[in-house]
Design an enzyme around this catalytic site. Structure first.
Site, PDB file in Angstrom:
ATOM      1  N   CYS A 125       0.810  -1.226   0.000  1.00  0.00           N
ATOM      2  CA  CYS A 125       0.000   0.000   0.000  1.00  0.00           C
ATOM      3  C   CYS A 125       0.842   1.274   0.000  1.00  0.00           C
ATOM      4  O   CYS A 125       0.337   2.347  -0.321  1.00  0.00           O
ATOM      5  CB  CYS A 125      -0.942   0.001   1.200  1.00  0.00           C
ATOM      6  SG  CYS A 125      -2.122  -1.365   1.196  1.00  0.00           S
ATOM      7  N   HIS A 258      -3.432   7.394   2.208  1.00  0.00           N
ATOM      8  CA  HIS A 258      -3.798   6.059   1.748  1.00  0.00           C
ATOM      9  C   HIS A 258      -5.185   5.743   2.289  1.00  0.00           C
ATOM     10  O   HIS A 258      -5.478   5.980   3.466  1.00  0.00           O
ATOM     11  CB  HIS A 258      -2.781   5.037   2.260  1.00  0.00           C
ATOM     12  CG  HIS A 258      -3.214   3.624   2.086  1.00  0.00           C
ATOM     13  ND1 HIS A 258      -3.724   3.152   0.891  1.00  0.00           N
ATOM     14  CD2 HIS A 258      -3.214   2.574   2.943  1.00  0.00           C
ATOM     15  CE1 HIS A 258      -4.024   1.876   1.040  1.00  0.00           C
ATOM     16  NE2 HIS A 258      -3.726   1.496   2.267  1.00  0.00           N
ATOM     17  N   ASN A 288     -10.123  -0.032  -0.181  1.00  0.00           N
ATOM     18  CA  ASN A 288      -8.663   0.055  -0.156  1.00  0.00           C
ATOM     19  C   ASN A 288      -8.110  -0.454  -1.480  1.00  0.00           C
ATOM     20  O   ASN A 288      -8.125  -1.652  -1.752  1.00  0.00           O
ATOM     21  CB  ASN A 288      -8.127  -0.786   1.010  1.00  0.00           C
ATOM     22  CG  ASN A 288      -6.615  -0.708   1.155  1.00  0.00           C
ATOM     23  OD1 ASN A 288      -5.926  -0.177   0.302  1.00  0.00           O
ATOM     24  ND2 ASN A 288      -6.109  -1.254   2.250  1.00  0.00           N
TER      25      ASN A 288
END
Length: 331
Positions: A125, A258, A288
């Site tokens: 990520c 994020h 996500n």
């Protein structure tokens, strides 16, 4: 080439001149996801714990390359550039279509680039912040003049669709930015800060590999521990960016984090004393998307007019590895 000779060896800062993104056509609400995969969950259970309402999932011919290519095309159009202007394609991804060639060289071919180079970066990520750092360094060193930086993920390939604790959290998508040399003092990418702690690798990992002989892959996550480390490490990375540039949290005009969990995002906003309308949030609609989440959110906020030229933007992310980092950018 003559232009390359002029650039090579020069120390010019990197400025962000174009943004673009792409999402799979099919979107699944929480209710639709639960029905499609027969999950023992509900919209309320997912929303209250994560803030997620829906996510996009690839279907048909959609792939990491097709999404990355479309995002890159849109970034070029936004910047008023063509593929011939690009020297490098750097792709952050944990979900390539093939072990090799890289997504980056496939995108290079799809764009029609006949020169330059491309490669992938794997930092889960945090991948986009890592890739941004690499591209910025290459521009500052004079290695390239313009770099296309892409975050793309097809996380639906890695999920155990019987595990409601993980499969509801992720979505597919791509985001891209075009970086160019020529930023003046106090402009463009001001600083980036990267960290990793391999001792924590077993908190978030994929069991198996895309393309492995067994074909079996599954994301494994110790959610509470990842959350705890995210809060601590992201706060430290934010402090590092501010201290390096002699700034306070109140100097930041936009937080583009994020998009993993709304509670983590809210925590970072409170730390910076930023009101909610100065935080770009897409986790509710995209879930996500790992390395794609920051450029996806950035593209949305630039195109709808929230983020404007001259604004000071802070980006931060934490992912499997564990890896984490931050980037401070003057748009």
């Amino acid at each position: 080439m003559a232009q390359d000779k002029q650039v090579r060896g020069a120390a010019a800062g990197a400025r962000l001149t174009g943004v673009g993104s792409a999402l799979p056509q099919r979107a699944f609400s929480n209710e639709e996801l639960a029905a499609e995969f027969r999950l023992d969950t509900s919209d309320e259970w997912i929303r209250t714990r994560t803030g997620i309402r829906q996510r996009h999932i690839v279907s048909g011919d959609e792939s990491a390359v097709s999404l990355a290519h479309l995002a890159a095309q849109r970034a070029l159009e936004h910047a008023g550039r063509t593929a011939d202007d690009v020297d490098a394609v750097i792709v952050a991804t944990s979900t390539p279509d093939q072990v090799f060639p890289s997504v980056a060289v496939r995108v290079q071919a799809a764009l029609g680039m006949e020169r330059g180079f491309g490669f992938d970066v794997s930092a889960a990520c945090s991948g986009f912040v890592y890739a941004l750092t690499v591209a910025d360094s290459m521009i500052r060193s004079g290695q390239v003049r313009r770099a296309m930086v892409i975050g793309v993920e097809v996380f639906s390939r890695l999920l155990d669709w019987e595990d409601r604790s993980t499969c509801v959290l992720f979505g597919d998508g791509a985001g891209a930015v075009l970086l160019e040399a020529g930023a003046g003092e106090g402009e463009g990418i001001l600083s980036t800060h990267l960290h990793a702690d391999g001792r924590l690798g077993d908190l978030l990992y994929v069991d198996g590999a895309v393309g492995c002989a067994s074909g079996k892959v599954a994301l494994k996550m110790h959610g509470r521990e990842v959350f705890r480390h995210a809060v601590v490490n992201l706060a430290a990375a934010v402090d590092e960016a501010l201290e390096t540039n002699g700034l306070k949290g109140t100097d930041i005009q936009w937080l583009v984090p994020h998009q993993a969990n709304l509670r983590i995002i809210d925590g970072m906003a409170k730390k910076l004393a930023l009101p909610s309308d100065r935080v770009v949030v897409t986790v509710d609609r995209h879930a996500n998307t790992s390395a794609a989440s920051i450029p996806l959110a950035l593209d949305e906020a630039v195109r709808d007019g929230r983020i404007r030229q001259g604004d000071l933007v802070l980006m931060e992310a934490l992912g499997g590895g564990l890896t984490w980092g931050s980037a401070l950018v003057r748009m």
